[in-house]
Design a protein around this motif. Structure first.
Motif, PDB file in Angstrom:
ATOM      1  N   SER A  17     -18.514 -10.914   3.402  1.00 31.81           N
ATOM      2  CA  SER A  17     -17.160 -11.254   3.842  1.00 31.81           C
ATOM      3  C   SER A  17     -16.492 -12.200   2.853  1.00 31.81           C
ATOM      4  N   LEU A  18     -15.171 -12.125   2.827  1.00 31.50           N
ATOM      5  CA  LEU A  18     -14.356 -13.064   2.079  1.00 31.50           C
ATOM      6  C   LEU A  18     -13.102 -13.348   2.893  1.00 31.50           C
ATOM      7  N   ARG A  19     -12.548 -14.533   2.668  1.00 32.55           N
ATOM      8  CA  ARG A  19     -11.318 -14.913   3.341  1.00 32.55           C
ATOM      9  C   ARG A  19     -10.302 -15.294   2.282  1.00 32.55           C
ATOM     10  N   LEU A  20      -9.249 -14.518   2.186  1.00 35.41           N
ATOM     11  CA  LEU A  20      -8.185 -14.789   1.231  1.00 35.41           C
ATOM     12  C   LEU A  20      -7.073 -15.590   1.897  1.00 35.41           C
ATOM     13  N   SER A  21      -6.505 -16.500   1.155  1.00 39.20           N
ATOM     14  CA  SER A  21      -5.377 -17.278   1.653  1.00 39.20           C
ATOM     15  C   SER A  21      -4.210 -17.171   0.692  1.00 39.20           C
ATOM     16  N   CYS A  22      -3.016 -17.293   1.254  1.00 38.18           N
ATOM     17  CA  CYS A  22      -1.793 -17.272   0.465  1.00 38.18           C
ATOM     18  C   CYS A  22      -0.917 -18.420   0.949  1.00 38.18           C
ATOM     19  N   ALA A  23      -0.687 -19.381   0.078  1.00 40.44           N
ATOM     20  CA  ALA A  23       0.167 -20.517   0.411  1.00 40.44           C
ATOM     21  C   ALA A  23       1.598 -20.198   0.014  1.00 40.44           C
ATOM     22  N   ALA A  24       2.519 -20.345   0.958  1.00 36.83           N
ATOM     23  CA  ALA A  24       3.922 -19.992   0.722  1.00 36.83           C
ATOM     24  C   ALA A  24       4.796 -21.237   0.721  1.00 36.83           C
ATOM     25  N   SER A  25       5.763 -21.247  -0.151  1.00 37.24           N
ATOM     26  CA  SER A  25       6.758 -22.324  -0.177  1.00 37.24           C
ATOM     27  C   SER A  25       8.085 -21.726  -0.594  1.00 37.24           C
ATOM     28  N   GLY A  26       9.176 -22.413  -0.255  1.00 30.69           N
ATOM     29  CA  GLY A  26      10.498 -21.903  -0.603  1.00 30.69           C
ATOM     30  C   GLY A  26      11.330 -21.645   0.631  1.00 30.69           C
ATOM     31  N   ARG A  27      11.933 -20.468   0.698  1.00 27.89           N
ATOM     32  CA  ARG A  27      12.825 -20.178   1.810  1.00 27.89           C
ATOM     33  C   ARG A  27      12.019 -20.081   3.103  1.00 27.89           C
ATOM     34  N   THR A  28      12.704 -19.867   4.219  1.00 28.12           N
ATOM     35  CA  THR A  28      12.071 -19.877   5.531  1.00 28.12           C
ATOM     36  C   THR A  28      10.943 -18.864   5.602  1.00 28.12           C
ATOM     37  N   PHE A  29       9.754 -19.342   5.690  1.00 32.78           N
ATOM     38  CA  PHE A  29       8.578 -18.486   5.750  1.00 32.78           C
ATOM     39  C   PHE A  29       8.464 -17.789   7.088  1.00 32.78           C
ATOM     40  N   ARG A  30       8.956 -18.428   8.134  1.00 34.37           N
ATOM     41  CA  ARG A  30       8.741 -17.944   9.494  1.00 34.37           C
ATOM     42  C   ARG A  30       9.313 -16.554   9.720  1.00 34.37           C
ATOM     43  N   THR A  31      10.445 -16.246   9.117  1.00 39.43           N
ATOM     44  CA  THR A  31      11.094 -14.970   9.404  1.00 39.43           C
ATOM     45  C   THR A  31      10.711 -13.875   8.415  1.00 39.43           C
ATOM     46  N   ASP A  32       9.960 -14.197   7.396  1.00 35.87           N
ATOM     47  CA  ASP A  32       9.571 -13.194   6.416  1.00 35.87           C
ATOM     48  C   ASP A  32       8.456 -12.304   6.950  1.00 35.87           C
ATOM     49  N   THR A  33       8.514 -11.066   6.555  1.00 39.16           N
ATOM     50  CA  THR A  33       7.374 -10.187   6.734  1.00 39.16           C
ATOM     51  C   THR A  33       6.441 -10.408   5.547  1.00 39.16           C
ATOM     52  N   MET A  34       5.164 -10.532   5.829  1.00 37.60           N
ATOM     53  CA  MET A  34       4.187 -10.812   4.790  1.00 37.60           C
ATOM     54  C   MET A  34       3.157  -9.683   4.721  1.00 37.60           C
ATOM     55  N   ALA A  35       2.599  -9.496   3.563  1.00 34.52           N
ATOM     56  CA  ALA A  35       1.625  -8.420   3.416  1.00 34.52           C
ATOM     57  C   ALA A  35       0.645  -8.726   2.296  1.00 34.52           C
ATOM     58  N   TRP A  36      -0.456  -8.003   2.345  1.00 29.41           N
ATOM     59  CA  TRP A  36      -1.439  -7.999   1.269  1.00 29.41           C
ATOM     60  C   TRP A  36      -1.465  -6.604   0.661  1.00 29.41           C
ATOM     61  N   PHE A  37      -1.433  -6.570  -0.644  1.00 27.13           N
ATOM     62  CA  PHE A  37      -1.626  -5.353  -1.418  1.00 27.13           C
ATOM     63  C   PHE A  37      -2.825  -5.569  -2.332  1.00 27.13           C
ATOM     64  N   ARG A  38      -3.313  -4.480  -2.890  1.00 27.81           N
ATOM     65  CA  ARG A  38      -4.391  -4.608  -3.864  1.00 27.81           C
ATOM     66  C   ARG A  38      -4.230  -3.554  -4.944  1.00 27.81           C
ATOM     67  N   GLN A  39      -4.803  -3.850  -6.090  1.00 28.89           N
ATOM     68  CA  GLN A  39      -4.771  -2.906  -7.203  1.00 28.89           C
ATOM     69  C   GLN A  39      -6.099  -2.937  -7.917  1.00 28.89           C
ATOM     70  N   ALA A  40      -6.767  -1.794  -7.922  1.00 31.65           N
ATOM     71  CA  ALA A  40      -8.026  -1.650  -8.622  1.00 31.65           C
ATOM     72  C   ALA A  40      -7.758  -1.141 -10.036  1.00 31.65           C
ATOM     73  N   PRO A  41      -8.678  -1.367 -10.966  1.00 35.90           N
ATOM     74  CA  PRO A  41      -8.474  -0.901 -12.344  1.00 35.90           C
ATOM     75  C   PRO A  41      -8.228   0.596 -12.402  1.00 35.90           C
ATOM     76  N   GLY A  42      -7.168   0.990 -13.082  1.00 33.45           N
ATOM     77  CA  GLY A  42      -6.859   2.400 -13.245  1.00 33.45           C
ATOM     78  C   GLY A  42      -6.228   3.056 -12.041  1.00 33.45           C
ATOM     79  N   LYS A  43      -5.938   2.268 -11.012  1.00 35.95           N
ATOM     80  CA  LYS A  43      -5.352   2.827  -9.797  1.00 35.95           C
ATOM     81  C   LYS A  43      -4.013   2.163  -9.505  1.00 35.95           C
ATOM     82  N   GLU A  44      -3.225   2.827  -8.680  1.00 30.49           N
ATOM     83  CA  GLU A  44      -1.947   2.265  -8.286  1.00 30.49           C
ATOM     84  C   GLU A  44      -2.150   1.175  -7.236  1.00 30.49           C
TER      85      GLU A  44
END
Length: 124
Positions: A17-44
């Motif tokens: 297991s791993l736990r990834l975190s993303c710290a956000a700063s700037g405009r209102t974070f509360r109303t944003d939709t957030m997501a995780w994407f990934r990219q493997a070598p040679g892939k989209e």
């Protein structure tokens, strides 16, 4: 604009297991939709999981269902991705993304801001 900074990547054996975190700063974070994407070598780049602005509704790629869990902490302005039962196919750079809209979108072009990414490597 939102500034996003990922952390928590690393090397783990298959089944771990791993736990990834993303710290956000700037405009209102509360109303944003957030997501995780990934990219493997040679892939989209591909969508992994997202959580809607205000609603908190989550949505997962088929590859993540049952193994990954996305959550957000409004007090800490952080987005988290808990990844369990990791597989070698999960090896990729993982990116945190934010968009002003309320609905989760699975297309990267729909997101306004991106982090620099964190490497996840799963060994067999």
């Amino acid at each position: 604009q939102v500034q996003l900074l990922e952390s928590g990547g690393g090397v783990v054996q298959a089944g771990g297991s791993l736990r990834l975190s993303c710290a956000a700063s700037g405009r209102t974070f509360r109303t944003d939709t957030m997501a995780w994407f990934r990219q493997a070598p040679g892939k989209e780049r591909e969508f992994v999981a997202g959580i809607g602005g205000l609603s908190g509704n989550s949505f997962y790629a088929d590859s993540a269902k049952g193994r990954f869990s996305i959550s957000r902490d409004f007090m800490q302005n952080t987005l988290t991705l808990q990844m369990n039962i990791l597989k070698p196919d999960d090896t990729a750079v993982y990116y945190c993304a934010a968009r002003r809209g309320r609905a989760v979108q699975t297309t990267g072009a729909a997101y306004d801001d991106w982090g620099q990414g964190t490497q996840v490597t799963v060994s067999s």
